[in-house]
Enzyme design. Structure first.
Site, PDB file in Angstrom:
ATOM      1  N   VAL A  15       0.836  -1.207   0.000  1.00 42.29           N
ATOM      2  CA  VAL A  15       0.000   0.000   0.000  1.00 42.29           C
ATOM      3  C   VAL A  15       0.872   1.259   0.000  1.00 42.29           C
ATOM      4  CG1 VAL A  15      -1.838   1.237   1.189  1.00 42.29           C
ATOM      5  CG2 VAL A  15      -1.814  -1.261   1.217  1.00 42.29           C
ATOM      6  N   GLU A 131     -10.169   5.959   5.242  1.00 42.43           N
ATOM      7  CA  GLU A 131     -10.969   5.324   4.174  1.00 42.43           C
ATOM      8  C   GLU A 131     -10.425   3.952   3.794  1.00 42.43           C
ATOM      9  OE1 GLU A 131     -13.864   4.635   2.474  1.00 42.43           O
ATOM     10  OE2 GLU A 131     -13.986   6.806   2.304  1.00 42.43           O
ATOM     11  N   GLY A 136     -10.959  -1.771   1.395  1.00 41.66           N
ATOM     12  CA  GLY A 136      -9.975  -1.350   0.388  1.00 41.66           C
ATOM     13  C   GLY A 136     -10.397  -0.145  -0.420  1.00 41.66           C
ATOM     14  N   GLU A 192      -3.191 -13.151   5.371  1.00 43.77           N
ATOM     15  CA  GLU A 192      -2.409 -12.315   6.275  1.00 43.77           C
ATOM     16  C   GLU A 192      -1.325 -13.194   6.914  1.00 43.77           C
ATOM     17  OE1 GLU A 192      -3.053  -8.994   7.161  1.00 43.77           O
ATOM     18  OE2 GLU A 192      -4.909  -8.744   6.037  1.00 43.77           O
ATOM     19  N   ASP A 203     -10.298  -9.904  10.932  1.00 40.04           N
ATOM     20  CA  ASP A 203     -10.074  -8.743  10.064  1.00 40.04           C
ATOM     21  C   ASP A 203     -11.412  -8.134   9.629  1.00 40.04           C
ATOM     22  OD1 ASP A 203      -8.347  -7.282   7.818  1.00 40.04           O
ATOM     23  OD2 ASP A 203     -10.000  -8.260   6.780  1.00 40.04           O
ATOM     24  N   LYS A 207     -13.413  -4.329  10.674  1.00 41.81           N
ATOM     25  CA  LYS A 207     -14.041  -3.403   9.721  1.00 41.81           C
ATOM     26  C   LYS A 207     -15.509  -3.173  10.079  1.00 41.81           C
ATOM     27  CE  LYS A 207     -10.836  -5.167   6.232  1.00 41.81           C
ATOM     28  NZ  LYS A 207     -10.621  -6.180   5.203  1.00 41.81           N
TER      29      LYS A 207
HETATM   30  N1  HSE Z   1      -6.733  -9.734   4.315  1.00 39.87           N
HETATM   31  C1  HSE Z   1      -7.635  -8.708   3.936  1.00 39.87           C
HETATM   32  C2  HSE Z   1      -8.633  -9.281   2.930  1.00 39.87           C
HETATM   33  C3  HSE Z   1      -6.894  -7.531   3.350  1.00 39.87           C
HETATM   34  O1  HSE Z   1      -8.450 -10.408   2.474  1.00 39.87           O
HETATM   35  O2  HSE Z   1      -9.600  -8.633   2.605  1.00 39.87           O
HETATM   36  C4  HSE Z   1      -7.570  -6.232   3.614  1.00 39.87           C
HETATM   37  O3  HSE Z   1      -7.900  -6.066   4.955  1.00 39.87           O
END
Ligand code: HSE
Length: 428
Positions: A15, A131, A136, A192, A203, A207
């Site tokens: 990124v 953001e 993403g 990850e 993850d 979010k």
């Molecule tokens: N490991 C995450 C995914 C990347 O697969 O969406 C973005 O958080």
């Protein structure tokens, strides 16, 4: 033109390098859109000598992200290190305390420390923009805080982990078991470093907790998310669910009810022909419902260099333009502490049972469901093999409590072999 906006970028992984490239390739475009140049003063990363796909020779190199965050010639600290604790958080705090705005892609840090960081930022009239932390390249934070600001938001849900969606759709298309596709995903570099963040639903729950805070004006409550990952999703269930007209997705759902805030991340069935049901591969989708707008659906790449860097740039451009909003869309001090509630909103359920080949077996199952107040909508039985047959049941809407009650009672019928599988069918 005003003075340039000067960035310090910490973290030069996929990124970080994506952000550097956009700033280099679109310098004129960004200056025109912002009314000022956007420049990079200094960068830092763990390994200075790593080969990177960008020319960094014009930028000062800092060994420490905290030192970078404190530089006098940096206006905005761009945190792309990751992790909820440690250097990312230390450097973010150092940036805020030395008068810098912060742009970050760090969902874990915001899910765990978002409230404290937001209060710290706002006490010093600073910004934290994020953001890129959720879904993403999909502009979901901006959509919720700005475009939908006139709505009371009623429900937010979606597929927010591309790796899990890749695994589930690949299992379906190739007919492969979870373990095989998990290994493929590892080899493709999709997972990850700690794969449980992906497949354990963590993850995606980071979010979801961030989106719930914005949607309902509450403090981020990651600890209150009911989380179940995709490890128990079998190829059998994927195939059987497809027979009944559904796809299985790792779905996050947040909604405010009279009992409190429900936040759940779990494998769910959605209709094959719904937007969520048609979501393939590593793509993300967020569905937002508001009292005025109705339902909107946002779809796009949830990870990767270009999409995530695009989201980081959206925050940088807003800051360059002088757009200043509270971190979670309303002042952090005014955010309510949510009352967490276990999921109680009724839904239809998918049940898969292995039923012994005995007279009256199906009647016993129907009695257990009936006693729990559960009504059957559809049912299918497959051919017997080795004395038992898979039976699929789609219920009418019922409560999670009734389903738990029935699942606990089913083994006592003496006609069930193996563990029953139950999955919620989410209305989308
Ligand atoms: N490991 C995450 C995914 C990347 O697969 O969406 C973005 O958080």
């Amino acid at each position: 033109m005003s003075a340039p906006l000067r960035l310090g970028i910490a973290g030069l992984g996929t990124v970080g390098i994506g952000v550097v490239k956009i700033i280099q390739n679109h310098a004129d475009l960004l200056a025109a859109r912002c009314g000022r140049a956007v420049t990079i003063t200094a960068v830092c990363a763990r390994d200075r000598h790593k080969n990177r796909d960008a020319d960094l020779s014009d930028y000062a190199w800092e060994e420490s992200a905290v030192d970078l965050a404190r530089r006098d010639d940096v206006d905005v600290f761009v945190e792309l290190i990751g992790g909820d604790e440690g250097i990312a958080k230390d450097a973010t705090e150092a940036a805020l305390d030395s008068g810098k705005d912060v742009v970050t892609a760090n969902k874990a840090m915001l899910a765990v420390h978002g409230q404290a960081l937001a209060e710290r930022a706002e006490a010093q009239d600073r910004l934290i923009r994020f953001e890129a932390a959720v879904a993403g390249g999909i502009p979901v934070i901006k959509t919720m805080t700005e475009s939908l600001a006139g709505n009371a938001l009623t429900r937010v849900m979606g597929v927010m982990n591309g790796t899990c969606n890749y695994i589930l759709t690949r299992m379906q298309s190739a007919g492969l078991p979870y373990e095989t596709v998990f290994e493929e995903a590892r080899q493709l570099g999709y997972l990850e470093a700690d794969p449980t963040l992906d497949v354990g639903g963590i993850d995606a729950s980071h979010k979801l907790a961030i989106l719930a805070a914005i949607a309902f004006g509450t403090r981020v409550a990651f600890d209150a998310v009911e989380i179940e990952g995709i490890e128990r999703v079998s190829i059998d269930d994927i195939n059987r669910a497809a027979d009944m007209g559904y796809r299985i997705k790792l779905l996050g759902v947040a909604q405010m009810t009279a009992r409190g805030l429900e936040q759940r991340m779990s494998p769910c069935l959605v209709p094959c022909d719904s937007p969520l049901g048609q979501l393939e591969g590593g793509t993300n989708m967020v569905v937002i419902e508001g009292d005025a707008v109705g339902q909107i659906v946002l779809r796009g790449a949830g990870a990767g260099e270009g999409p995530t860097a695009s989201a980081v740039l959206s925050d940088i451009v807003d800051i360059a333009r002088g757009i200043r909003l509270p971190v979670f869309g309303q002042p952090a001090a005014a955010l309510q502490t949510p009352h967490p509630a276990r999921t109680a909103v009724p839904a239809a359920y998918y049940l898969r049972l292995e039923l012994a080949d005995k007279p009256g077996a199906l009647a016993k199952v129907a009695t257990v469901l009936g006693d729990a107040g559960i009504s059957i909508d559809r049912m299918r039985q497959y051919g017997h093999a080795a004395g038992s047959a898979p039976v699929l049941i789609v219920t009418h809407k019922t409560t999670p409590e009734a389903i738990d009650h029935a699942i606990a009672a089913l083994p006592r019928t003496g006609v069930i072999t193996g563990d029953p599988v139950e999955l919620r069918i989410e209305e989308v």
